[in-house]
Motif scaffolding. Sequence first.
Motif, short mmCIF file in Angstrom:
data_model
loop_
_atom_site.label_atom_id
_atom_site.label_comp_id
_atom_site.label_asym_id
_atom_site.label_seq_id
_atom_site.Cartn_x
_atom_site.Cartn_y
_atom_site.Cartn_z
N ARG A 1 84.89 -19.81 14.80
CA ARG A 1 85.67 -19.68 16.36
C ARG A 1 85.67 -18.19 17.23
NH1 ARG A 1 89.69 -20.81 12.69
NH2 ARG A 1 90.99 -18.66 12.04
N ASP A 2 85.51 -18.03 17.96
CA ASP A 2 85.83 -16.75 19.24
C ASP A 2 87.18 -16.26 17.96
OD1 ASP A 2 84.14 -17.76 20.50
OD2 ASP A 2 85.31 -17.68 22.32
N CYS A 3 86.63 -14.38 18.11
CA CYS A 3 87.52 -13.37 17.23
C CYS A 3 87.92 -13.22 18.28
CB CYS A 3 86.49 -12.20 17.05
SG CYS A 3 85.08 -12.63 15.70
N LYS A 4 89.22 -12.65 18.14
CA LYS A 4 90.30 -12.10 18.89
C LYS A 4 91.12 -11.17 19.17
CE LYS A 4 93.75 -14.14 18.49
NZ LYS A 4 95.79 -15.83 18.35
N TRP A 5 90.60 -9.78 20.07
CA TRP A 5 91.07 -8.85 20.32
C TRP A 5 92.46 -8.55 20.54
CZ3 TRP A 5 88.83 -3.56 18.86
CH2 TRP A 5 86.77 -4.64 18.80
N GLY A 6 94.28 -7.92 19.84
CA GLY A 6 95.39 -8.42 20.65
C GLY A 6 95.67 -7.76 21.65
N TRP A 7 96.93 -7.98 22.48
CA TRP A 7 97.04 -7.56 23.52
C TRP A 7 97.11 -6.07 23.61
CZ3 TRP A 7 97.28 -10.53 27.89
CH2 TRP A 7 97.50 -12.23 27.68
N THR A 8 96.50 -4.95 24.21
CA THR A 8 96.55 -4.20 24.75
C THR A 8 96.99 -3.77 25.77
OG1 THR A 8 95.32 -4.07 23.19
CG2 THR A 8 95.03 -2.03 24.04
N LYS A 9 97.49 -2.79 26.65
CA LYS A 9 97.96 -2.43 26.99
C LYS A 9 96.62 -1.75 28.50
CE LYS A 9 101.30 1.08 29.54
NZ LYS A 9 102.07 2.05 29.68
N ALA A 10 97.00 -1.79 29.65
CA ALA A 10 95.27 -1.33 30.18
C ALA A 10 96.43 -0.79 31.62
CB ALA A 10 95.12 -2.76 31.24
N GLU A 11 95.08 0.04 32.31
CA GLU A 11 95.75 1.61 33.32
C GLU A 11 94.88 0.89 34.20
OE1 GLU A 11 97.57 3.77 32.99
OE2 GLU A 11 98.20 3.11 30.94
N MET A 12 95.10 0.82 35.22
CA MET A 12 94.88 0.32 36.45
C MET A 12 94.40 2.21 36.89
SD MET A 12 95.84 -1.29 39.73
CE MET A 12 95.52 -3.76 39.79
N ARG A 13 92.92 2.13 37.64
CA ARG A 13 92.61 3.85 38.16
C ARG A 13 93.26 3.03 39.00
NH1 ARG A 13 86.70 3.49 35.54
NH2 ARG A 13 86.31 2.84 37.40
N SER A 14 92.83 3.95 40.28
CA SER A 14 92.70 4.86 41.78
C SER A 14 91.82 3.80 42.84
CB SER A 14 93.21 6.38 42.04
OG SER A 14 91.59 6.24 42.11
N ASP A 15 90.94 3.65 41.59
CA ASP A 15 90.13 2.99 42.44
C ASP A 15 89.87 1.20 42.46
OD1 ASP A 15 89.21 2.76 39.81
OD2 ASP A 15 86.90 2.95 40.11
N GLY A 16 91.53 0.85 41.88
CA GLY A 16 91.82 -0.53 41.75
C GLY A 16 90.52 -1.57 40.44
N VAL A 17 90.14 -0.45 39.67
CA VAL A 17 89.39 -1.16 38.29
C VAL A 17 90.40 -1.09 37.87
CG1 VAL A 17 86.92 -0.77 36.59
CG2 VAL A 17 86.64 -0.47 39.42
N ILE A 18 90.42 -2.04 36.76
CA ILE A 18 91.87 -1.79 35.07
C ILE A 18 90.30 -1.07 34.06
CG2 ILE A 18 92.54 -3.09 33.69
CD1 ILE A 18 93.46 -5.60 36.09
N GLN A 19 91.35 -0.38 33.39
CA GLN A 19 90.32 0.14 31.94
C GLN A 19 91.45 -0.18 31.14
OE1 GLN A 19 88.41 3.15 32.90
NE2 GLN A 19 87.86 4.15 31.22
#
Length: 134
Positions: A70-88
């Motif tokens: 089954r698929d491997c899971k990376w846990g929930w992680t806080k992301a940042e929204m850059r000024s250009d609208g991209v989530i990183q």
Amino acid sequence: MRLLLLAAGFLLASAAPSLAQRIYCPIPEDGVWVNPDANPKEISRIEVESRCEDDQVHVRVRAFTSCIPRDCKWGWTKAEMRSDGVIQVLLIGFLSSKQISLKAFGDLLDTRVINIVNDLSEPRTDRTYNLQRK
């Protein structure tokens, strides 16, 4: 009279940037996105959750890679929204890490993944996937 007009002009000018930066939730990237053709160790699924609080967008991301049985899971992680609208987001694992950039275009999620081997024994790899909204 001029002073009144000048004061009103400054008030409108100061209000304009706040109107331009108005935040709406959920963001377009919010939801579950899948890559049905994922090869082993490639991104097979991305989950994005967003909420707005005090005029700020709070985003968290969970990624899955294709594994067997089954698929491997990376846990929930806080992301940042850059000024250009991209989530990183940076997902840190024991042996490797993934820097993921996300941007929604309709029902497709443009997903750029930079794989980093933590001991630097291998060069970084850079792949882009187009995930579909589930």
